[in-house]
Scaffold this active site. Sequence first.
Site, PDB file in Angstrom:
ATOM      1  N   THR A 180      40.756 103.332  50.108  1.00 53.49           N
ATOM      2  CA  THR A 180      40.002 102.175  50.591  1.00 53.49           C
ATOM      3  C   THR A 180      40.227 100.955  49.698  1.00 53.49           C
ATOM      4  O   THR A 180      40.474  99.860  50.225  1.00 53.49           O
ATOM      5  CB  THR A 180      38.511 102.524  50.715  1.00 53.49           C
ATOM      6  N   GLU A 213      43.049  91.377  51.222  1.00 57.71           N
ATOM      7  CA  GLU A 213      42.904  90.171  50.410  1.00 57.71           C
ATOM      8  C   GLU A 213      44.235  89.435  50.279  1.00 57.71           C
ATOM      9  O   GLU A 213      44.283  88.208  50.422  1.00 57.71           O
ATOM     10  CB  GLU A 213      42.368  90.516  49.016  1.00 57.71           C
ATOM     11  N   HIS A 223      36.582 101.482  56.718  1.00 59.00           N
ATOM     12  CA  HIS A 223      37.845 102.228  56.643  1.00 59.00           C
ATOM     13  C   HIS A 223      37.553 103.546  57.346  1.00 59.00           C
ATOM     14  O   HIS A 223      36.921 104.424  56.785  1.00 59.00           O
ATOM     15  CB  HIS A 223      38.217 102.440  55.175  1.00 59.00           C
TER      16      HIS A 223
END
Length: 122
Positions: A35, A43, A69
């Site tokens: 994750t 990002e 996730h």
Amino acid sequence: MPTDRLTPGLKAEIVTTVDDKLVVRHMGGEGVLSTPSMIGLMERAGIQAVQDYLPEGHTTVGFEVHVKHFAATPKGKTVTVRAELTEIDGRKLRFKVEAHDEDKKVGDGTHRRAIIAVQRQG
């Protein structure tokens, strides 16, 4: 700080193979996409979507992540992560982010970044 070059709809996509740097192994086998690695790719996609449109001497920093996730991507599979700029509020940017592997959607959510001036060294 002028941000008139930024417009909702700017997008970036990162396609990479899940390798040893991106996996967690507690699920057994060769490992699966972790994750934190998925979030890191999200990002990076957000950065790539807007960096060329920022005023000179500026960049962005992340300050909020809301993602789920919900499926495993095994080591060796390709993962595609996308970020799309959806909102501009002064220096604050909001992105829609999602991740897919070769077979399915594995994560999605929102990510926020703030525009900052780059610190000069020296």
